[in-house]
Design a protein around this motif. Structure first.
Motif, mmCIF file in Angstrom:
data_model
loop_
_atom_site.group_PDB
_atom_site.id
_atom_site.type_symbol
_atom_site.label_atom_id
_atom_site.label_comp_id
_atom_site.label_asym_id
_atom_site.label_seq_id
_atom_site.Cartn_x
_atom_site.Cartn_y
_atom_site.Cartn_z
ATOM 1 N N LYS A 45 14.631 -5.448 -9.172
ATOM 2 C CA LYS A 45 14.168 -4.052 -9.141
ATOM 3 C C LYS A 45 14.197 -3.397 -10.509
ATOM 4 C CE LYS A 45 13.631 -4.634 -5.010
ATOM 5 N NZ LYS A 45 12.288 -4.859 -4.543
ATOM 6 N N HIS A 103 7.114 4.614 -7.957
ATOM 7 C CA HIS A 103 6.760 3.337 -8.573
ATOM 8 C C HIS A 103 6.436 2.314 -7.494
ATOM 9 C CE1 HIS A 103 10.869 2.194 -7.586
ATOM 10 N NE2 HIS A 103 11.329 3.164 -8.339
ATOM 11 N N GLU A 155 0.840 3.549 -4.764
ATOM 12 C CA GLU A 155 0.972 2.406 -3.859
ATOM 13 C C GLU A 155 -0.103 1.374 -4.193
ATOM 14 O OE1 GLU A 155 3.484 2.208 -1.902
ATOM 15 O OE2 GLU A 155 4.094 4.308 -1.609
ATOM 16 N N TRP A 179 -1.378 7.249 3.247
ATOM 17 C CA TRP A 179 0.071 7.127 3.032
ATOM 18 C C TRP A 179 0.480 7.891 1.764
ATOM 19 C CZ3 TRP A 179 4.364 5.464 5.489
ATOM 20 C CH2 TRP A 179 5.537 5.476 4.716
ATOM 21 N N GLU A 187 3.086 11.012 1.657
ATOM 22 C CA GLU A 187 4.360 10.959 0.962
ATOM 23 C C GLU A 187 4.409 11.968 -0.180
ATOM 24 O OE1 GLU A 187 5.817 7.218 -0.334
ATOM 25 O OE2 GLU A 187 7.670 8.146 -1.086
ATOM 26 N N SER A 217 13.948 -2.030 -1.581
ATOM 27 C CA SER A 217 12.526 -2.077 -1.249
ATOM 28 C C SER A 217 11.675 -1.881 -2.497
ATOM 29 C CB SER A 217 12.186 -1.007 -0.211
ATOM 30 O OG SER A 217 12.642 0.251 -0.640
ATOM 31 N N ASP A 255 8.649 -0.472 -2.616
ATOM 32 C CA ASP A 255 8.040 0.854 -2.614
ATOM 33 C C ASP A 255 8.330 1.536 -1.284
ATOM 34 O OD1 ASP A 255 4.894 -0.899 -2.429
ATOM 35 O OD2 ASP A 255 6.187 -0.305 -0.773
ATOM 36 N N SER A 256 7.799 2.725 -1.111
ATOM 37 C CA SER A 256 8.140 3.527 0.067
ATOM 38 C C SER A 256 7.576 2.929 1.350
ATOM 39 C CB SER A 256 7.647 4.954 -0.110
ATOM 40 O OG SER A 256 6.245 4.947 -0.353
ATOM 41 N N ILE A 257 6.459 2.245 1.251
ATOM 42 C CA ILE A 257 5.875 1.648 2.460
ATOM 43 C C ILE A 257 6.795 0.545 2.970
ATOM 44 C CG2 ILE A 257 3.933 0.324 3.386
ATOM 45 C CD1 ILE A 257 2.146 1.811 1.381
ATOM 46 N N GLN A 258 7.316 -0.248 2.047
ATOM 47 C CA GLN A 258 8.268 -1.302 2.434
ATOM 48 C C GLN A 258 9.502 -0.698 3.070
ATOM 49 O OE1 GLN A 258 9.851 -4.034 -0.386
ATOM 50 N NE2 GLN A 258 8.261 -5.538 -0.053
ATOM 51 N N PHE A 285 9.715 2.155 4.643
ATOM 52 C CA PHE A 285 9.336 2.653 5.971
ATOM 53 C C PHE A 285 9.275 1.506 6.971
ATOM 54 C CE2 PHE A 285 7.697 5.619 8.915
ATOM 55 C CZ PHE A 285 6.627 5.054 9.587
ATOM 56 N N GLU A 286 8.686 0.388 6.552
ATOM 57 C CA GLU A 286 8.579 -0.772 7.450
ATOM 58 C C GLU A 286 9.961 -1.327 7.785
ATOM 59 O OE1 GLU A 286 5.738 -3.150 5.276
ATOM 60 O OE2 GLU A 286 4.088 -2.470 6.553
ATOM 61 N N LEU A 345 11.337 0.870 10.432
ATOM 62 C CA LEU A 345 10.690 0.550 11.712
ATOM 63 C C LEU A 345 11.285 -0.718 12.322
ATOM 64 C CD1 LEU A 345 6.860 1.154 11.119
ATOM 65 C CD2 LEU A 345 8.509 2.636 12.272
ATOM 66 N N TYR A 354 14.685 7.361 13.911
ATOM 67 C CA TYR A 354 14.205 7.349 12.527
ATOM 68 C C TYR A 354 14.914 8.417 11.703
ATOM 69 C CZ TYR A 354 11.076 7.996 8.582
ATOM 70 O OH TYR A 354 10.567 8.117 7.309
ATOM 71 N N VAL A 389 16.868 7.143 8.369
ATOM 72 C CA VAL A 389 16.265 7.399 7.060
ATOM 73 C C VAL A 389 17.257 8.060 6.098
ATOM 74 C CG1 VAL A 389 15.315 9.702 7.529
ATOM 75 C CG2 VAL A 389 14.109 8.161 5.987
#
Lengths: 252, 83
Positions: free
Chosen positions: A64, A130, A153, A191, A195, B36, B38-41, B43-44, B47, B59, B63
């Motif tokens: 990271k 990022h 993203e 998304w 966000e 993670s 990024d934020s999508i990861q 979030f997944e 989930l 959630y 979170v």
């Protein structure tokens, strides 16, 4: 002011995105700062860290570290732009310390007694994002904006379970009607908008992304946004498609 | 093996699988946001916990958890709160 927002979408190759390009643009408009690992590949970003940040960096995993450094560097560039443009001063990057806060937007401080009175960090919003080798940051005065949020993203395909969880019913229906070649970009953009807006509100993902709805407008490159079913107005809305990435900035 | 240890192994396994971190050490002290990409990861991942533990997690609670240890403690509490 209604919820209809206009955005520009244009294409820039990753190799062209550089810190200098972003600084030049910011003199005309308040664009976020974008940094990619390619644009700073010759820099030793660790030299830009304060002593506290160097110690903090030791706890970040190797996997990271790159994103962590990029995000901090993008934030420092954005803050330095504010210092030079609004206060006519210049400080070393290592004297700008980014402070992460749990469940709150990040902030910053200037290290060293000689910088102490130059500006009051609490008077500025800071947002950082990022993703996979690209970082974005933006600074804005709290006197002008209630909040700002940025997101970046990599454009991707979402699995159906994720889509059904972050999309509203209307968004999901629109996704299924859209041409297949548009779906990845559309859903990644949604998304990012969600966000960025939630960051501008100050909650980030603590508020479920399904609370924000993004519906394509009739005019090209327009969307209407809703928060908890109420149409919302964003002061500024800016998106950029940078190769395989979508970058969004929202201010309210 | 006690409940905490069982859930710890399960949670760490879920994190590694969801975030594709098979070569990375994940400990109880690891910060979820740092794991993670990024934020999508992220979030997944949340989930995944919701789906795995179904009605036992929310959630809005998950979170706000900061570290892997926080998640383990939370799941232990909700999983065994009826017992």
């Amino acid at each position: 002011m209604g919820g209809l927002v206009h955005y520009e979408k244009w294409y820039v190759s990753c190799a062209m995105v550089s810190v200098m390009l972003t600084i030049k643009e910011s003199r005309v408009r308040n664009f976020p700062t974008i940094v990619s690992s390619e644009s700073v590949s010759r820099m030793k970003l660790e030299c830009c860290l304060s002593i506290s940040e160097q110690k903090m960096g030791e706890a970040v995993t190797v996997a990271k570290k790159e994103n962590w450094l990029l995000g901090r560097f993008a934030a420092k560039v954005a803050i330095l732009k504010t210092l030079t443009e609004h206060h006519g001063i210049n400080v070393p990057y290592a004297d700008i310390e980014i402070i992460s806060r749990t469940l709150k937007p990040p902030t910053f401080r200037l290290c060293g007694d000689r910088h102490g009175s130059l500006l009051e960090p609490s008077e500025y919003h800071l947002s950082i994002a990022h993703s996979h080798g690209v970082a974005v940051a933006q600074v804005a005065s709290q006197a002008l904006y209630a909040g700002i949020g940025v997101d970046v993203e990599r454009i991707r395909t979402f699995n159906d379970y994720t889509l059904r969880n972050f999309c509203t019913e209307r968004e999901y229906a629109e996704h299924m009607r859209a041409p297949i070649e548009d779906r990845m970009t559309d859903t990644t953009l949604w998304w990012c908008l969600k966000e960025a807006y939630l960051k501008a509100l100050g909650t980030g993902l603590c508020t479920h992304p399904r609370m924000v709805e993004v519906i394509k407008g009739i005019e090209p490159n327009t969307v209407t946004m809703y928060y908890k079913n109420d149409e919302i107005s964003v002061d500024k809305y800016w998106t950029r498609r940078n190769g395989n990435y979508i970058i969004v900035s929202v201010s309210v | 093996m006690n409940a905490y240890s069982e859930i710890k192994d399960e949670v760490i396994s879920l994190i590694k699988q969801s975030l594709n971190l098979h070569e990375v050490e994940v400990t109880e002290q690891s910060k979820i946001a740092d794991l993670s990409e990024d934020s999508i990861q992220l979030f997944e991942l949340l989930l995944t916990f919701e789906r795995t533990y179904q009605t036992e997690t929310a959630y809005e609670d998950i979170v706000r958890l900061h570290t892997v240890a926080d998640i383990i403690t939370y799941i232990e509490r909700v999983k065994y709160s009826a017992v």
